[in-house]
Scaffold this motif. Structure first.
Motif, PDB file in Angstrom:
ATOM      1  N   HIS A   1       0.839  -1.192   0.000  1.00 30.38           N
ATOM      2  CA  HIS A   1       0.000   0.000   0.000  1.00 30.38           C
ATOM      3  C   HIS A   1       0.884   1.255   0.000  1.00 30.38           C
ATOM      4  CE1 HIS A   1      -3.710  -2.204   0.609  1.00 30.38           C
ATOM      5  NE2 HIS A   1      -3.087  -2.933   1.532  1.00 30.38           N
ATOM      6  N   PHE A   2       0.388   2.259  -0.695  1.00 28.86           N
ATOM      7  CA  PHE A   2       1.138   3.511  -0.790  1.00 28.86           C
ATOM      8  C   PHE A   2       1.112   4.247   0.555  1.00 28.86           C
ATOM      9  CE2 PHE A   2       1.122   8.105  -1.733  1.00 28.86           C
ATOM     10  CZ  PHE A   2       2.383   8.206  -2.289  1.00 28.86           C
ATOM     11  N   ASP A   3       2.260   4.695   1.001  1.00 27.45           N
ATOM     12  CA  ASP A   3       2.376   5.391   2.283  1.00 27.45           C
ATOM     13  C   ASP A   3       2.524   6.887   2.019  1.00 27.45           C
ATOM     14  OD1 ASP A   3       2.910   6.391   4.769  1.00 27.45           O
ATOM     15  OD2 ASP A   3       4.401   4.879   5.296  1.00 27.45           O
ATOM     16  N   ALA A   4       1.413   7.607   2.089  1.00 29.67           N
ATOM     17  CA  ALA A   4       1.434   9.034   1.789  1.00 29.67           C
ATOM     18  C   ALA A   4       2.272   9.804   2.797  1.00 29.67           C
ATOM     19  CB  ALA A   4       0.005   9.582   1.764  1.00 29.67           C
ATOM     20  N   ALA A   5       2.219   9.397   4.044  1.00 32.34           N
ATOM     21  CA  ALA A   5       2.978  10.105   5.071  1.00 32.34           C
ATOM     22  C   ALA A   5       4.475  10.013   4.815  1.00 32.34           C
ATOM     23  CB  ALA A   5       2.636   9.536   6.450  1.00 32.34           C
ATOM     24  N   ALA A   6       4.922   8.862   4.314  1.00 33.99           N
ATOM     25  CA  ALA A   6       6.348   8.698   4.023  1.00 33.99           C
ATOM     26  C   ALA A   6       6.748   9.441   2.759  1.00 33.99           C
ATOM     27  CB  ALA A   6       6.675   7.214   3.892  1.00 33.99           C
ATOM     28  N   ALA A   7       5.808   9.603   1.825  1.00 31.99           N
ATOM     29  CA  ALA A   7       6.121  10.261   0.553  1.00 31.99           C
ATOM     30  C   ALA A   7       6.207  11.778   0.692  1.00 31.99           C
ATOM     31  CB  ALA A   7       5.060   9.902  -0.491  1.00 31.99           C
ATOM     32  N   ALA A   8       5.514  12.332   1.657  1.00 33.12           N
ATOM     33  CA  ALA A   8       5.416  13.786   1.748  1.00 33.12           C
ATOM     34  C   ALA A   8       6.742  14.494   2.024  1.00 33.12           C
ATOM     35  CB  ALA A   8       4.372  14.169   2.801  1.00 33.12           C
ATOM     36  N   PRO A   9       7.542  14.068   3.014  1.00 36.43           N
ATOM     37  CA  PRO A   9       8.763  14.826   3.322  1.00 36.43           C
ATOM     38  C   PRO A   9       9.718  15.004   2.134  1.00 36.43           C
ATOM     39  CG  PRO A   9       8.237  13.349   5.111  1.00 36.43           C
ATOM     40  CD  PRO A   9       7.317  12.987   3.999  1.00 36.43           C
ATOM     41  N   PRO A  10      10.017  13.951   1.351  1.00 39.55           N
ATOM     42  CA  PRO A  10      10.900  14.196   0.203  1.00 39.55           C
ATOM     43  C   PRO A  10      10.283  15.107  -0.848  1.00 39.55           C
ATOM     44  CG  PRO A  10      10.106  11.923   0.216  1.00 39.55           C
ATOM     45  CD  PRO A  10       9.743  12.503   1.529  1.00 39.55           C
ATOM     46  N   LEU A  11       8.984  15.041  -1.010  1.00 43.48           N
ATOM     47  CA  LEU A  11       8.332  15.937  -1.969  1.00 43.48           C
ATOM     48  C   LEU A  11       8.428  17.384  -1.504  1.00 43.48           C
ATOM     49  CD1 LEU A  11       5.119  13.904  -2.917  1.00 43.48           C
ATOM     50  CD2 LEU A  11       7.134  14.323  -4.337  1.00 43.48           C
ATOM     51  N   VAL A  12       8.207  17.604  -0.212  1.00 43.17           N
ATOM     52  CA  VAL A  12       8.336  18.961   0.331  1.00 43.17           C
ATOM     53  C   VAL A  12       9.764  19.466   0.156  1.00 43.17           C
ATOM     54  CG1 VAL A  12       8.244  20.342   2.436  1.00 43.17           C
ATOM     55  CG2 VAL A  12       6.421  18.694   1.948  1.00 43.17           C
ATOM     56  N   ALA A  13      10.734  18.586   0.375  1.00 40.57           N
ATOM     57  CA  ALA A  13      12.136  18.979   0.217  1.00 40.57           C
ATOM     58  C   ALA A  13      12.434  19.379  -1.223  1.00 40.57           C
ATOM     59  CB  ALA A  13      13.047  17.836   0.653  1.00 40.57           C
ATOM     60  N   LEU A  14      11.801  18.691  -2.189  1.00 40.42           N
ATOM     61  CA  LEU A  14      12.054  18.974  -3.602  1.00 40.42           C
ATOM     62  C   LEU A  14      11.413  20.290  -4.057  1.00 40.42           C
ATOM     63  CD1 LEU A  14      11.667  15.418  -5.154  1.00 40.42           C
ATOM     64  CD2 LEU A  14      13.753  16.791  -5.025  1.00 40.42           C
ATOM     65  N   LEU A  15      10.542  20.872  -3.233  1.00 40.24           N
ATOM     66  CA  LEU A  15       9.962  22.164  -3.588  1.00 40.24           C
ATOM     67  C   LEU A  15      11.031  23.253  -3.648  1.00 40.24           C
ATOM     68  CD1 LEU A  15       6.674  22.157  -1.462  1.00 40.24           C
ATOM     69  CD2 LEU A  15       6.944  21.602  -3.886  1.00 40.24           C
ATOM     70  N   GLY A  16      12.182  22.997  -3.043  1.00 41.54           N
ATOM     71  CA  GLY A  16      13.277  23.958  -3.098  1.00 41.54           C
ATOM     72  C   GLY A  16      14.331  23.608  -4.128  1.00 41.54           C
ATOM     73  N   HIS A  17      14.049  22.671  -4.998  1.00 42.68           N
ATOM     74  CA  HIS A  17      15.032  22.239  -6.000  1.00 42.68           C
ATOM     75  C   HIS A  17      15.354  23.375  -6.967  1.00 42.68           C
ATOM     76  CE1 HIS A  17      16.959  19.762  -9.108  1.00 42.68           C
ATOM     77  NE2 HIS A  17      17.077  18.821  -8.183  1.00 42.68           N
ATOM     78  N   GLU A  18      16.567  23.378  -7.479  1.00 39.47           N
ATOM     79  CA  GLU A  18      16.998  24.466  -8.368  1.00 39.47           C
ATOM     80  C   GLU A  18      16.328  24.415  -9.732  1.00 39.47           C
ATOM     81  OE1 GLU A  18      21.023  22.213 -10.088  1.00 39.47           O
ATOM     82  OE2 GLU A  18      21.191  23.993  -8.815  1.00 39.47           O
ATOM     83  N   LYS A  19      15.857  23.232 -10.147  1.00 38.42           N
ATOM     84  CA  LYS A  19      15.234  23.117 -11.465  1.00 38.42           C
ATOM     85  C   LYS A  19      13.715  23.325 -11.359  1.00 38.42           C
ATOM     86  CE  LYS A  19      18.634  20.014 -13.543  1.00 38.42           C
ATOM     87  NZ  LYS A  19      18.854  18.713 -14.245  1.00 38.42           N
ATOM     88  N   PRO A  20      13.172  24.286 -12.149  1.00 41.66           N
ATOM     89  CA  PRO A  20      11.727  24.533 -12.103  1.00 41.66           C
ATOM     90  C   PRO A  20      10.889  23.302 -12.422  1.00 41.66           C
ATOM     91  CG  PRO A  20      12.848  26.302 -13.263  1.00 41.66           C
ATOM     92  CD  PRO A  20      13.873  25.239 -13.029  1.00 41.66           C
ATOM     93  N   ALA A  21      11.351  22.474 -13.352  1.00 40.88           N
ATOM     94  CA  ALA A  21      10.574  21.287 -13.710  1.00 40.88           C
ATOM     95  C   ALA A  21      10.422  20.342 -12.525  1.00 40.88           C
ATOM     96  CB  ALA A  21      11.240  20.559 -14.879  1.00 40.88           C
ATOM     97  N   ILE A  22      11.450  20.231 -11.716  1.00 46.35           N
ATOM     98  CA  ILE A  22      11.375  19.376 -10.517  1.00 46.35           C
ATOM     99  C   ILE A  22      10.422  19.985  -9.497  1.00 46.35           C
ATOM    100  CG2 ILE A  22      12.685  18.393  -8.616  1.00 46.35           C
ATOM    101  CD1 ILE A  22      13.330  17.121 -11.267  1.00 46.35           C
TER     102      ILE A  22
END
Length: 247
Positions: A1-22
């Motif tokens: 089963h997909f674990d949304a709680a585990a997926a959220a932190p890396p996604l939030v971290a990627l909001l600061g990525h240098e590439k706009p597409a990311i």
């Protein structure tokens, strides 16, 4: 089963990525977790990201988090939603990118919690060079009027029946279904060059004539006056719709 709680932190971290597409992909993915605890963070991206693709993705992400079509638990506070609506309105009106403007308008028309779309003045949106921005603003005004929150009549929706874009004309005709002028709708039904615009006017006129402020005598007069359209309009779908509401 997909674990949304585990997926959220890396996604939030990627909001600061240098590439706009990311950043844009991360915003979209975060919205798919169906947890509006991230509304404030995505609103921040909407308001501050320098890249139009990211701002557009954030607008659609906010729609996904709180859109009427999505059924999931909502926890964002009224204050967070007020900030979200204000930022969406701001971008719908003044973002330098046309794609962001129409996506912000689209989000405003579709989100729960009663958007502040009525703050967008038609004179401003009519000047917008992006037809989708005008189209979704009209659709939003119609949604708000359906909920009894705004009367589009003083907003001069009928003026958009002459918009250069056919899709905007269609939305204008549909926006007049609740309180628009039957005369204006009938003139559009008789005179619009595009069959889809005439068909939309016929749908709206049918709904408009069913409203309680129109009496039976007035309905009978309109039905008689529109018989030639039911018999002679060049479009079969227009003839069928007009004949149906006459019957």
């Amino acid at each position: 089963h997909f674990d949304a709680a585990a997926a959220a932190p890396p996604l939030v971290a990627l909001l600061g990525h240098e590439k706009p597409a990311i950043r844009a992909a991360s915003v979209a993915a975060l919205a798919r977790l169906a947890d509006d605890a991230y509304t404030a963070r995505i609103t921040q991206m909407l308001a501050t990201d320098p890249d139009a693709a990211v701002r557009g993705a954030a607008a659609l992400a906010l729609f996904r988090l709180d859109g009427r079509r999505y059924d999931h638990a909502r926890t964002a506070t009224p204050d967070v939603l007020d900030v979200r609506d204000a930022k969406l309105c701001q971008l719908a009106l003044s973002d330098p990118d046309a794609g962001v403007r129409w996506r912000a308008s689209y989000a405003l028309f579709g989100i729960n919690g009663r958007p502040r779309l009525s703050r967008i003045q038609p004179t401003t949106v009519t000047d917008d060079k992006e037809p989708l921005a005008r189209l979704f603003t009209l659709r939003g005004l119609r949604a708000l009027e359906g909920d009894g929150l705004v009367d589009p009549a003083p907003l001069q929706v009928s003026a958009w029946l002459s918009d250069p874009d056919e899709g905007v004309q269609i939305e204008a005709a549909r926006a007049l279904s609740l309180s628009g002028s039957p005369e204006v709708l009938a003139d559009t039904l008789r005179g619009a060059s595009a069959a889809l615009v005439r068909y939309s006017a016929a749908l709206s006129l049918r709904e408009r004539l069913a409203r309680p402020d129109i009496d039976d005598a007035a309905r009978a007069q309109w039905c008689e006056a529109l018989q030639p359209v039911a018999m002679k309009d060049a479009s079969p779908m227009v003839r069928r719709e007009v004949a149906a509401f006459i019957v």
